[in-house]
Enzyme design. Structure first.
Site, PDB file in Angstrom:
ATOM      1  N   PRO A 108      -4.037  11.718   9.110  1.00  0.00           N
ATOM      2  CA  PRO A 108      -3.212  12.844   9.797  1.00  0.00           C
ATOM      3  C   PRO A 108      -2.084  11.743  10.626  1.00  0.00           C
ATOM      4  O   PRO A 108      -2.416  10.637  11.012  1.00  0.00           O
ATOM      5  CB  PRO A 108      -4.099  13.323  10.963  1.00  0.00           C
ATOM      6  CG  PRO A 108      -5.423  12.907  10.249  1.00  0.00           C
ATOM      7  CD  PRO A 108      -5.641  11.717   9.530  1.00  0.00           C
ATOM      8  N   GLU A 109      -1.002  12.371  10.505  1.00  0.00           N
ATOM      9  CA  GLU A 109       0.240  11.675  11.323  1.00  0.00           C
ATOM     10  C   GLU A 109       0.473  12.152  12.287  1.00  0.00           C
ATOM     11  O   GLU A 109       0.063  13.269  12.757  1.00  0.00           O
ATOM     12  CB  GLU A 109       1.124  11.291  10.486  1.00  0.00           C
ATOM     13  CG  GLU A 109       0.697  10.625   9.245  1.00  0.00           C
ATOM     14  CD  GLU A 109       1.966   9.465   8.656  1.00  0.00           C
ATOM     15  OE1 GLU A 109       2.749   8.905   9.440  1.00  0.00           O
ATOM     16  OE2 GLU A 109       1.971   9.376   7.445  1.00  0.00           O
TER      17      GLU A 109
END
Ligand SMILES: [Zn+2]
Length: 271
Positions: free
Chosen positions: A2-3
């Site tokens: 996840p960014e």
């Protein structure tokens, strides 16, 4: 992984629903990356004030203390008042009067850490080194340029490092460098002022677009209300080795930089 846009989309998906909720219990599954830092029973009765974000950490502000949540490599959060019983990969639950916040994390690199205050040494260890927030007004071109002037390493690695600007992971760094016409191997300190300005704009542009479209670059990403992230970044270079550049039709190249893949167009990103 996840960014930043995924984390921010996650935050927005449950912040309003959890604000004001009273904690009924905190339940742990298998160990996560770090220990919780308090007995889970201590959280019972506390009230969730709000949920903020710093870098890729979600900061759950309680009436007393904070929970710092990180999604690690494979984590996702769900917030709902109708959840099935926890499965084998659900390792943390905050059961509240408004619903349950559940961390699903098959690889268990995620973390939930309690601190009494953000000045706590543990909070400082996790958050203290983080660079500027790229989507906040505090991210200023002059400060960005000054920080890059101090770095002799490749610009791509400086972006990934996160101590100048947070949240620019591999995909967004590759795309922002393409938009700015900068080769990933260019030395950060050597970038001229106009090129720094183009990169600054490109970082904001790429992250803003990702956020607007729901922020998913992760296959199994879902925001905390269970709605699947529907956005796949319409990548110009990332993951496109050998395919024609969408601007000039040259084949996209792939190199390794510090164990990470860097994709670039040899024509559009000459240096
Ligand atoms: Zn090109």
């Amino acid at each position: 992984m996840p960014e930043l846009p995924e984390v921010e989309v996650t935050r927005r998906s449950f912040v309003a629903a959890i604000e004001g909720a009273q904690v009924l219990s905190a339940d742990l599954g298998k160990p996560l990356r770090w220990p919780l830092g308090c007995a889970p029973e201590q959280l019972t009765g506390r009230v969730v004030r709000t949920v903020e974000r710093r870098g890729k950490y979600l900061l759950v502000a309680l009436d007393q203390g904070w929970l710092l949540l990180h999604l690690g490599m494979s984590g996702s959060l769900l917030f709902s008042s109708h959840l099935p019983p926890p499965g084998v990969h659900d390792h943390f639950e905050l059961v509240t009067s408004n619903g349950t916040l559940r961390l699903h994390d098959p690889r268990r690199f995620g973390a939930v850490v309690y601190v009494d205050s953000l000045a706590d040494p543990q909070a400082h260890k996790l958050l203290g080194h983080l660079g500027m927030e790229p989507l906040s007004p505090a991210f200023e071109l002059a400060a960005f340029g000054a920080a890059l002037k101090q770095r002799k390493t490749a610009i791509k690695q400086v972006l990934l490092c996160g101590d100048v600007v947070v949240g620019v992971g591999n995909i967004y760094a590759s795309e922002a460098l393409f938009l700015a016409g900068i080769r990933p191997t260019a030395r950060a300190a050597s970038l001229s002022r106009p090129r720094v300005a183009r990169l600054y704009g490109a970082i904001r542009d790429v992250l803003t677009r990702a956020l607007e479209k729901g922020g998913s670059t992760l296959r199994d990403f879902s925001s905390a209300n269970g709605e699947s992230g529907h956005f796949q970044l319409d990548a110009m270079v990332y993951g496109r080795v050998g395919l024609p550049c969408k601007v000039c039709a040259s084949p996209i190249k792939l190199i390794r930089q510090g164990q990470r893949s860097s994709f670039y167009c040899p024509v559009c990103q000459k240096r």
